[in-house]
Design a protein around this motif. Structure first.
Motif, PDB file in Angstrom:
ATOM      1  N   GLU A   1      47.940  27.060  34.857  1.00 49.74           N
ATOM      2  CA  GLU A   1      47.064  28.181  34.505  1.00 49.74           C
ATOM      3  C   GLU A   1      46.017  27.735  33.481  1.00 49.74           C
ATOM      4  OE1 GLU A   1      50.073  31.972  35.220  1.00 49.74           O
ATOM      5  OE2 GLU A   1      50.052  30.944  33.274  1.00 49.74           O
ATOM      6  N   ARG A   2      46.417  26.873  32.578  1.00 47.30           N
ATOM      7  CA  ARG A   2      45.463  26.310  31.616  1.00 47.30           C
ATOM      8  C   ARG A   2      44.375  25.525  32.342  1.00 47.30           C
ATOM      9  NH1 ARG A   2      47.093  21.364  27.536  1.00 47.30           N
ATOM     10  NH2 ARG A   2      44.992  20.947  26.684  1.00 47.30           N
ATOM     11  N   MET A   3      44.769  24.748  33.347  1.00 46.43           N
ATOM     12  CA  MET A   3      43.810  23.976  34.124  1.00 46.43           C
ATOM     13  C   MET A   3      42.835  24.895  34.848  1.00 46.43           C
ATOM     14  SD  MET A   3      44.526  21.506  37.424  1.00 46.43           S
ATOM     15  CE  MET A   3      44.724  22.931  38.514  1.00 46.43           C
ATOM     16  N   LEU A   4      43.358  25.950  35.470  1.00 47.22           N
ATOM     17  CA  LEU A   4      42.522  26.858  36.253  1.00 47.22           C
ATOM     18  C   LEU A   4      41.505  27.591  35.390  1.00 47.22           C
ATOM     19  CD1 LEU A   4      45.238  28.332  38.649  1.00 47.22           C
ATOM     20  CD2 LEU A   4      43.480  26.636  39.205  1.00 47.22           C
ATOM     21  N   LYS A   5      41.867  27.891  34.145  1.00 41.93           N
ATOM     22  CA  LYS A   5      40.944  28.588  33.231  1.00 41.93           C
ATOM     23  C   LYS A   5      39.744  27.713  32.868  1.00 41.93           C
ATOM     24  CE  LYS A   5      44.412  31.582  31.066  1.00 41.93           C
ATOM     25  NZ  LYS A   5      45.186  31.870  29.821  1.00 41.93           N
ATOM     26  N   GLY A   6      39.915  26.397  32.981  1.00 46.11           N
ATOM     27  CA  GLY A   6      38.858  25.488  32.557  1.00 46.11           C
ATOM     28  C   GLY A   6      37.974  24.975  33.675  1.00 46.11           C
ATOM     29  N   ILE A   7      38.133  25.497  34.898  1.00 48.59           N
ATOM     30  CA  ILE A   7      37.328  25.020  36.019  1.00 48.59           C
ATOM     31  C   ILE A   7      36.592  26.194  36.665  1.00 48.59           C
ATOM     32  CG2 ILE A   7      38.906  23.105  36.433  1.00 48.59           C
ATOM     33  CD1 ILE A   7      40.055  24.585  38.801  1.00 48.59           C
ATOM     34  N   PRO A   8      35.503  25.926  37.388  1.00 43.60           N
ATOM     35  CA  PRO A   8      34.751  27.012  38.036  1.00 43.60           C
ATOM     36  C   PRO A   8      35.626  27.805  39.013  1.00 43.60           C
ATOM     37  CG  PRO A   8      33.492  24.959  38.046  1.00 43.60           C
ATOM     38  CD  PRO A   8      34.866  24.608  37.580  1.00 43.60           C
ATOM     39  N   GLU A   9      35.282  29.065  39.195  1.00 45.09           N
ATOM     40  CA  GLU A   9      36.099  29.957  40.029  1.00 45.09           C
ATOM     41  C   GLU A   9      36.217  29.464  41.463  1.00 45.09           C
ATOM     42  OE1 GLU A   9      36.414  34.702  41.279  1.00 45.09           O
ATOM     43  OE2 GLU A   9      34.795  33.984  39.976  1.00 45.09           O
ATOM     44  N   ASP A  10      35.104  28.958  42.038  1.00 42.48           N
ATOM     45  CA  ASP A  10      35.175  28.495  43.420  1.00 42.48           C
ATOM     46  C   ASP A  10      36.108  27.299  43.558  1.00 42.48           C
ATOM     47  OD1 ASP A  10      33.403  26.870  41.989  1.00 42.48           O
ATOM     48  OD2 ASP A  10      32.369  26.246  43.812  1.00 42.48           O
ATOM     49  N   ARG A  11      36.118  26.427  42.548  1.00 40.89           N
ATOM     50  CA  ARG A  11      37.021  25.265  42.597  1.00 40.89           C
ATOM     51  C   ARG A  11      38.456  25.718  42.391  1.00 40.89           C
ATOM     52  NH1 ARG A  11      39.225  22.049  44.410  1.00 40.89           N
ATOM     53  NH2 ARG A  11      39.266  19.786  44.198  1.00 40.89           N
ATOM     54  N   SER A  12      38.651  26.714  41.545  1.00 43.69           N
ATOM     55  CA  SER A  12      39.984  27.277  41.331  1.00 43.69           C
ATOM     56  C   SER A  12      40.525  27.879  42.621  1.00 43.69           C
ATOM     57  CB  SER A  12      39.919  28.341  40.236  1.00 43.69           C
ATOM     58  OG  SER A  12      41.149  29.022  40.112  1.00 43.69           O
ATOM     59  N   ASN A  13      39.659  28.597  43.361  1.00 45.20           N
ATOM     60  CA  ASN A  13      40.093  29.216  44.612  1.00 45.20           C
ATOM     61  C   ASN A  13      40.467  28.169  45.654  1.00 45.20           C
ATOM     62  OD1 ASN A  13      39.707  31.789  43.577  1.00 45.20           O
ATOM     63  ND2 ASN A  13      37.598  31.943  44.325  1.00 45.20           N
ATOM     64  N   ARG A  14      39.711  27.079  45.701  1.00 40.79           N
ATOM     65  CA  ARG A  14      40.035  26.008  46.660  1.00 40.79           C
ATOM     66  C   ARG A  14      41.369  25.360  46.312  1.00 40.79           C
ATOM     67  NH1 ARG A  14      34.620  24.518  45.976  1.00 40.79           N
ATOM     68  NH2 ARG A  14      35.157  22.479  45.090  1.00 40.79           N
ATOM     69  N   TRP A  15      41.640  25.218  45.018  1.00 47.11           N
ATOM     70  CA  TRP A  15      42.929  24.655  44.599  1.00 47.11           C
ATOM     71  C   TRP A  15      44.070  25.576  45.012  1.00 47.11           C
ATOM     72  CZ3 TRP A  15      46.871  26.342  41.378  1.00 47.11           C
ATOM     73  CH2 TRP A  15      47.833  25.382  41.035  1.00 47.11           C
ATOM     74  N   LYS A  16      43.903  26.871  44.803  1.00 44.62           N
ATOM     75  CA  LYS A  16      44.942  27.824  45.170  1.00 44.62           C
ATOM     76  C   LYS A  16      45.216  27.786  46.672  1.00 44.62           C
ATOM     77  CE  LYS A  16      43.942  30.974  41.328  1.00 44.62           C
ATOM     78  NZ  LYS A  16      43.412  32.307  40.937  1.00 44.62           N
ATOM     79  N   GLU A  17      44.166  27.621  47.463  1.00 45.10           N
ATOM     80  CA  GLU A  17      44.346  27.500  48.905  1.00 45.10           C
ATOM     81  C   GLU A  17      45.096  26.219  49.251  1.00 45.10           C
ATOM     82  OE1 GLU A  17      40.509  27.707  50.685  1.00 45.10           O
ATOM     83  OE2 GLU A  17      40.192  29.826  50.182  1.00 45.10           O
ATOM     84  N   ALA A  18      44.758  25.132  48.567  1.00 42.24           N
ATOM     85  CA  ALA A  18      45.371  23.842  48.865  1.00 42.24           C
ATOM     86  C   ALA A  18      46.867  23.830  48.574  1.00 42.24           C
ATOM     87  CB  ALA A  18      44.665  22.735  48.079  1.00 42.24           C
ATOM     88  N   VAL A  19      47.289  24.536  47.512  1.00 45.50           N
ATOM     89  CA  VAL A  19      48.713  24.526  47.140  1.00 45.50           C
ATOM     90  C   VAL A  19      49.480  25.719  47.699  1.00 45.50           C
ATOM     91  CG1 VAL A  19      48.227  23.205  45.050  1.00 45.50           C
ATOM     92  CG2 VAL A  19      48.330  25.710  44.922  1.00 45.50           C
ATOM     93  N   GLY A  20      48.751  26.640  48.358  1.00 44.29           N
ATOM     94  CA  GLY A  20      49.433  27.701  49.087  1.00 44.29           C
ATOM     95  C   GLY A  20      49.621  29.012  48.363  1.00 44.29           C
ATOM     96  N   ILE A  21      48.959  29.206  47.223  1.00 44.79           N
ATOM     97  CA  ILE A  21      49.196  30.460  46.479  1.00 44.79           C
ATOM     98  C   ILE A  21      48.042  31.453  46.617  1.00 44.79           C
ATOM     99  CG2 ILE A  21      50.667  29.295  44.789  1.00 44.79           C
ATOM    100  CD1 ILE A  21      48.338  29.506  42.804  1.00 44.79           C
ATOM    101  N   ALA A  22      46.997  31.098  47.342  1.00 44.50           N
ATOM    102  CA  ALA A  22      45.848  31.993  47.459  1.00 44.50           C
ATOM    103  C   ALA A  22      46.231  33.275  48.200  1.00 44.50           C
ATOM    104  CB  ALA A  22      44.691  31.289  48.158  1.00 44.50           C
ATOM    105  N   GLN A  23      46.896  33.137  49.341  1.00 42.21           N
ATOM    106  CA  GLN A  23      47.275  34.303  50.136  1.00 42.21           C
ATOM    107  C   GLN A  23      48.268  35.180  49.386  1.00 42.21           C
ATOM    108  OE1 GLN A  23      45.949  35.260  53.064  1.00 42.21           O
ATOM    109  NE2 GLN A  23      47.171  37.130  52.830  1.00 42.21           N
ATOM    110  N   MET A  24      49.158  34.523  48.643  1.00 44.61           N
ATOM    111  CA  MET A  24      50.155  35.256  47.875  1.00 44.61           C
ATOM    112  C   MET A  24      49.497  36.172  46.845  1.00 44.61           C
ATOM    113  SD  MET A  24      53.110  33.651  45.450  1.00 44.61           S
ATOM    114  CE  MET A  24      51.883  33.178  44.234  1.00 44.61           C
ATOM    115  N   GLU A  25      48.433  35.672  46.200  1.00 49.32           N
ATOM    116  CA  GLU A  25      47.725  36.483  45.201  1.00 49.32           C
ATOM    117  C   GLU A  25      46.997  37.647  45.861  1.00 49.32           C
ATOM    118  OE1 GLU A  25      45.285  34.120  42.684  1.00 49.32           O
ATOM    119  OE2 GLU A  25      47.001  33.327  41.576  1.00 49.32           O
ATOM    120  N   CYS A  26      46.505  37.426  47.089  1.00 46.77           N
ATOM    121  CA  CYS A  26      45.833  38.511  47.807  1.00 46.77           C
ATOM    122  C   CYS A  26      46.827  39.603  48.174  1.00 46.77           C
ATOM    123  CB  CYS A  26      45.167  37.969  49.078  1.00 46.77           C
ATOM    124  SG  CYS A  26      43.755  36.902  48.759  1.00 46.77           S
ATOM    125  N   ASP A  27      48.048  39.186  48.541  1.00 42.62           N
ATOM    126  CA  ASP A  27      49.084  40.149  48.908  1.00 42.62           C
ATOM    127  C   ASP A  27      49.532  40.954  47.681  1.00 42.62           C
ATOM    128  OD1 ASP A  27      48.876  39.137  51.414  1.00 42.62           O
ATOM    129  OD2 ASP A  27      50.651  37.834  51.270  1.00 42.62           O
TER     130      ASP A  27
END
Length: 229
Positions: A203-229
């Motif tokens: 979470e510390r890492m995600l706060k320090g990077i641009p939102e679009d890059r954060s979203n791509r990371w979440k997709e890569a590790v599989g938590i993007a859909q979970m957050e949408c749900d």
């Protein structure tokens, strides 16, 4: 074996340093796995501690040039691989000490040394005894190191490189998991107490990077859909 290792490191410095007394000689050959297989016949814990401590001292001392330092560190990393018997997931004291040593070099950290350490660290996620690395010290300390490097600026660790290596860490942890249901998504979603400190680092890492890059990371590790749900 330890005496031989320390002698090789000293000779490396004499040969490879800019003003070394033996710099007319050819470099010593790289250390090999076979040199350390004999150490498996006796309890290696004390020897492992000594080798780890010597590596930390070498990294933080900053007395060698880049070529010399790489040659020296390679010898210690080979030794650690075999003395640990492939079980490095819970070596928290070593990880913390190595992190502090690397951070002491600040912006003078050679990228070649940084990359060597990262490559070996990612291999430490895999343990021969099957220990889970997803919630282990190897995972926590690695992501913390990425965050600390990133805080020193792009010259030390660019954002894209940090994010890519963090994705590699997730993959390495999942590959080593004996129970394939205990994925990164599982730990992230259940707020497992063992994983809490690791999640904080991500979470510390995600706060320090641009939102679009954060979203791509979440997709890569599989938590993007979970957050949408």
């Amino acid at each position: 074996l330890l005496t031989k290792l320390l002698l090789q490191v000293h000779i490396d410095e004499c040969i490879l340093s800019d003003h070394g007394s033996l710099n007319v000689l050819k470099p010593l050959p790289a250390s090999t796995q076979e040199e350390w297989t004999m150490a498996r016949t006796s309890p290696p814990r004390v020897l492992l501690d000594l080798v780890q401590g010597a590596l930390v001292h070498l990294v933080q001392s900053g007395t060698s040039n880049e070529q010399c330092l790489l040659s020296q560190c390679q010898r210690f990393l080979v030794a650690i691989k075999y003395l640990s018997r492939g079980n490095m997931t819970d070596e928290k004291c070593f990880f913390v000490s190595l992190t502090r040593a690397l951070l002491r070099r600040k912006r003078n950290l050679p990228h070649s040394l940084r990359d060597m350490v990262v490559n070996d660290w990612l291999r430490w996620f895999k343990s021969e005894d099957g220990s889970d690395s997803m919630a282990g010290a190897v995972h926590l300390c690695f992501v913390n190191l990425l965050n600390e490097w990133s805080s020193l600026g792009n010259l030390v660790l660019p954002i894209d490189t940090m994010v890519s290596w963090s994705e590699d860490a997730v993959k390495a942890a999942e590959l080593n998991s004996q129970d394939k249901s205990l994925t990164f998504v599982h730990y992230w979603n259940t707020n497992d107490e063992k994983f809490a400190s690791i999640k904080i680092q991500y979470e510390r890492m995600l706060k320090g990077i641009p939102e679009d890059r954060s979203n791509r990371w979440k997709e890569a590790v599989g938590i993007a859909q979970m957050e949408c749900d």
